[in-house]
Motif scaffolding. Structure first.
Motif, PDB file in Angstrom:
ATOM      1  N   LEU A 172     -33.625  82.227  55.500  1.00  0.00           N
ATOM      2  CA  LEU A 172     -32.615  82.962  54.726  1.00  0.00           C
ATOM      3  C   LEU A 172     -31.214  82.607  55.204  1.00  0.00           C
ATOM      4  O   LEU A 172     -30.278  82.486  54.410  1.00  0.00           O
ATOM      5  CB  LEU A 172     -32.836  84.476  54.858  1.00  0.00           C
ATOM      6  CG  LEU A 172     -34.220  85.043  54.499  1.00  0.00           C
ATOM      7  CD1 LEU A 172     -34.187  86.562  54.539  1.00  0.00           C
ATOM      8  CD2 LEU A 172     -34.663  84.570  53.137  1.00  0.00           C
ATOM      9  N   ALA A 173     -31.091  82.433  56.508  1.00  0.00           N
ATOM     10  CA  ALA A 173     -29.783  82.116  57.084  1.00  0.00           C
ATOM     11  C   ALA A 173     -29.275  80.754  56.624  1.00  0.00           C
ATOM     12  O   ALA A 173     -28.064  80.561  56.446  1.00  0.00           O
ATOM     13  CB  ALA A 173     -29.876  82.158  58.608  1.00  0.00           C
ATOM     14  N   LYS A 174     -30.190  79.796  56.411  1.00  0.00           N
ATOM     15  CA  LYS A 174     -29.770  78.474  55.923  1.00  0.00           C
ATOM     16  C   LYS A 174     -29.090  78.595  54.568  1.00  0.00           C
ATOM     17  O   LYS A 174     -28.070  77.953  54.302  1.00  0.00           O
ATOM     18  CB  LYS A 174     -30.999  77.556  55.805  1.00  0.00           C
ATOM     19  CG  LYS A 174     -31.600  77.129  57.123  1.00  0.00           C
ATOM     20  CD  LYS A 174     -32.848  76.279  56.891  1.00  0.00           C
ATOM     21  CE  LYS A 174     -33.552  75.956  58.205  1.00  0.00           C
ATOM     22  NZ  LYS A 174     -34.806  75.181  57.983  1.00  0.00           N
ATOM     23  N   ILE A 175     -29.662  79.431  53.711  1.00  0.00           N
ATOM     24  CA  ILE A 175     -29.107  79.609  52.369  1.00  0.00           C
ATOM     25  C   ILE A 175     -27.761  80.335  52.435  1.00  0.00           C
ATOM     26  O   ILE A 175     -26.827  80.040  51.683  1.00  0.00           O
ATOM     27  CB  ILE A 175     -30.102  80.383  51.479  1.00  0.00           C
ATOM     28  CG1 ILE A 175     -31.376  79.555  51.294  1.00  0.00           C
ATOM     29  CG2 ILE A 175     -29.494  80.724  50.121  1.00  0.00           C
ATOM     30  CD1 ILE A 175     -32.502  80.287  50.599  1.00  0.00           C
ATOM     31  N   THR A 176     -27.650  81.269  53.361  1.00  0.00           N
ATOM     32  CA  THR A 176     -26.437  82.079  53.484  1.00  0.00           C
ATOM     33  C   THR A 176     -25.325  81.335  54.213  1.00  0.00           C
ATOM     34  O   THR A 176     -24.162  81.746  54.151  1.00  0.00           O
ATOM     35  CB  THR A 176     -26.769  83.396  54.227  1.00  0.00           C
ATOM     36  OG1 THR A 176     -27.946  83.969  53.660  1.00  0.00           O
ATOM     37  CG2 THR A 176     -25.642  84.405  54.096  1.00  0.00           C
TER      38      THR A 176
END
Length: 370
Positions: A172-176
């Protein structure tokens, strides 16, 4: 020009296996009573000249009953006679007596040999000695009580980096766009350097604004851990109940249960959305290490099971409390701290290797799948 390979089973006393200096490929070892049956492949001089020998024997329908107080299981991808010789010397150095040996797997990709052990075993010291010997051999070497060599009635699993080969919160952090910050916090938490609840709150704050719609895109892309499907399917066939207990998110745990793995129960953290995006807040109580243990223990009590019927598998520091709950606590590809503290460790093979620690051999496992 390569020499032709010879396959032979040798019949000899167990103590005599350590004598010849020649090395070759180890296929199996079975021992009960006075003589061992040792399956070897060699292309040069015969390693045990003068010993009775015959063609390879088929694997037994089932391993021998476990009667010894301890079992030590060798799991090797490329087994050698020299590995076996060093291991038998190690047992002698510890003053442990080998009372029986069964080969549980003798495929081209792995050989699994279970040794029944009698003698004085101080668990913590013996565990550490086995870990060091595993490194020396380049294999996995698992110590467990003999009584734990049985199929469990309840198995609890961590999700991230255990059932799936990813940390969802990092994805999720990669997308954010906060991948590095979140990954650093995740690593500190899984290594035991940061309290899990505190780490979870920090990471969720960084994910504020993440779109709820993106969850459906991520879930199908999460790779299963090697052997996860085989292990969960076989446990269901054996009548064992299974539970996901994760500090990750219920959306993904339920997706696994619904679409990909036969799981009976799910315990996970809920995501807090408002207006279709993450608020950055958390919903209490957070599923941390102690809560995982409490939930697994409560489920066992609900099913009227004692701890001797329960096993757990995980990889991170927040899994250690539940790994110390039942008959077996298997760390799968664990972080360094967890490898040193978990009761059992599988470092080189997939999740399905746990089936050998439940006392099954390949013939029994293949029969379950048919």
């Amino acid at each position: 020009m390569n020499n032709p390979t010879t396959s032979q089973e040798f019949h000899l006393p167990l103590a005599q296996i350590t004598q010849p200096p020649l090395d070759c490929t180890l296929r199996y070892l079975n021992f009960e009573g006075h003589y061992a049956r040792l399956g070897l492949e060699y292309s040069h001089s015969e390693p045990f000249a003068g010993m009775a020998r015959c063609a390879f024997s088929p694997m037994a329908a089932a391993p021998a009953a476990v009667r010894a107080p301890w079992c030590i299981t060798l799991l090797s991808a490329s087994p050698r006679l020299s590995q076996l010789q060093r291991l038998l010397q190690f047992f002698a150095e510890q003053q442990w007596t080998v009372t029986a040996v069964d080969t549980l797997s003798q495929s081209l990709t792995r050989t699994v040999i279970r040794f029944q052990i009698d003698g004085k075993v101080e668990l913590s010291t013996a565990r550490n000695a086995c870990l060091q010997m595993a490194d020396t051999l380049g294999a996995d070497l698992v110590l467990q009580p003999g009584a734990s060599q049985k199929v469990p009635a309840l198995a609890g699993f961590d999700m991230d980096s255990t059932l799936i080969d990813a940390e969802v919160i990092d994805e999720l952090a990669k997308i954010t766009g906060v991948e590095d910050q979140v990954a650093a916090i995740t690593q500190a938490a899984m290594s035991g350097d940061l309290d899990f609840c505190e780490s979870f709150k920090r990471r969720m704050a960084l994910l504020k604004g993440f779109s709820e719609q993106s969850l459906a895109e991520i879930a199908p892309q999460l790779p299963l851990k090697t052997g996860a499907h085989k292990l969960l399917n076989n446990l269901r066939a054996l009548g064992c109940k299974t539970a996901i207990l994760t500090g990750g998110f219920s959306y993904f745990a339920h997706y696994l249960q619904r679409e990909r793995l036969p799981v009976d129960f799910v315990y996970a953290n809920e995501m807090v959305f408002s207006g279709g995006v993450l608020t950055g807040g958390v919903m209490e109580p957070i599923v941390d290490g102690l809560r995982k243990r409490a939930l697994l223990q409560a489920k066992a009590q609900e099913l009227k099971l004692g701890p001797e019927s329960v096993v757990a598998m995980g990889d991170g520091a927040n899994d250690l409390p539940m790994l110390h709950l039942g008959a077996l606590g298997i760390a799968i590809h664990p972080k360094p701290k967890v490898r040193l503290e978990a009761p059992q460790v599988i470092n080189l093979f997939g999740l399905d290797a746990a089936l050998y620690l439940f006392g099954l051999n390949d013939r029994q496992i293949e029969k379950l799948a048919s």
